[in-house]
Motif scaffolding. Structure first.
Motif, mmCIF file in Angstrom:
data_model
loop_
_atom_site.group_PDB
_atom_site.id
_atom_site.type_symbol
_atom_site.label_atom_id
_atom_site.label_comp_id
_atom_site.label_asym_id
_atom_site.label_seq_id
_atom_site.Cartn_x
_atom_site.Cartn_y
_atom_site.Cartn_z
ATOM 1 N N GLY A 117 0.791 -1.833 0.359
ATOM 2 C CA GLY A 117 -0.363 0.264 0.495
ATOM 3 C C GLY A 117 1.074 1.410 -0.211
ATOM 4 N N GLY A 118 2.085 1.170 0.465
ATOM 5 C CA GLY A 118 2.860 2.404 -0.077
ATOM 6 C C GLY A 118 2.879 3.346 -1.126
ATOM 7 N N SER A 119 3.959 3.940 -1.335
ATOM 8 C CA SER A 119 4.447 4.251 -2.669
ATOM 9 C C SER A 119 5.856 4.924 -2.530
ATOM 10 N N LEU A 120 6.387 4.798 -3.950
ATOM 11 C CA LEU A 120 7.798 5.229 -4.496
ATOM 12 C C LEU A 120 7.466 6.228 -5.250
ATOM 13 N N ARG A 121 8.542 6.879 -5.340
ATOM 14 C CA ARG A 121 8.813 7.704 -7.225
ATOM 15 C C ARG A 121 10.219 7.372 -7.387
ATOM 16 N N LEU A 122 10.354 6.558 -8.831
ATOM 17 C CA LEU A 122 11.650 6.421 -8.866
ATOM 18 C C LEU A 122 12.142 7.110 -9.691
#
Length: 116
Positions: free
Chosen positions: A14-19
Motif C-alpha cells: 500500500g505504500g508509495s515510491l517515486r523512482l
C-alpha cells in the motif's frame, strides 16, 4: 549512454515510491525525441515493460499497474520518473529504464521490495 536508476527501497504493501532514471552520455541530444520505458525484472523472471512515455508525453501502462503507476519525464533533466502508489508484493522487482526499443545499454536498475 549511461542510465542511472534510483529511488528504490523497501516499502510496505500500500505504500508509495517515486523512482527516477537519468540518462547521460553522448546521445543526450536525442533524448527529447525518444519514447522512454520503465521495465522490471522480478526474481526468476524475464525483464518486462511496465510503462512507457512517448516523446510527446503520451503514456502506456500494463494492466496490472494502471491506476497505480504514473510515468512522467523532464527533458531538461533527461530524466524519467515513475510514481508508484498502492504497491503490492507482486511489484517487487529490479526496475530499469531504457528507450522504447531498449537499444541503450542497461543500467544497474533500482531494487523495489514490497513487504506484506
Amino acid at each position: 549512454v549511461q542510465l542511472q536508476a534510483s529511488g528504490g527501497g523497501v516499502v510496505q504493501v500500500g505504500g508509495s515510491l517515486r523512482l527516477s532514471c537519468r540518462a547521460s552520455g553522448s546521445i543526450l541530444s536525442v533524448f527529447n525525441s525518444k519514447d522512454m520505458g520503465w521495465y522490471r525484472q522480478a526474481p526468476g523472471k524475464q525483464r518486462d515493460l511496465v510503462a512507457q512515455i512517448t516523446s510527446g508525453g503520451s503514456t502506456y501502462y500494463i494492466n496490472s499497474v494502471k491506476g497505480r503507476f504514473t510515468i512522467s519525464r523532464d527533458n531538461s533533466r533527461r530524466t524519467v520518473y515513475p510514481q508508484m502508489n498502492s504497491l503490492e508484493p507482486e511489484d517487487t522487482a529490479i526496475y530499469y529504464c531504457n528507450e522504447d526499443l531498449a537499444t541503450w545499454p542497461w543500467g544497474q536498475g533500482t531494487q523495489v521490495t514490497v513487504s506484506s
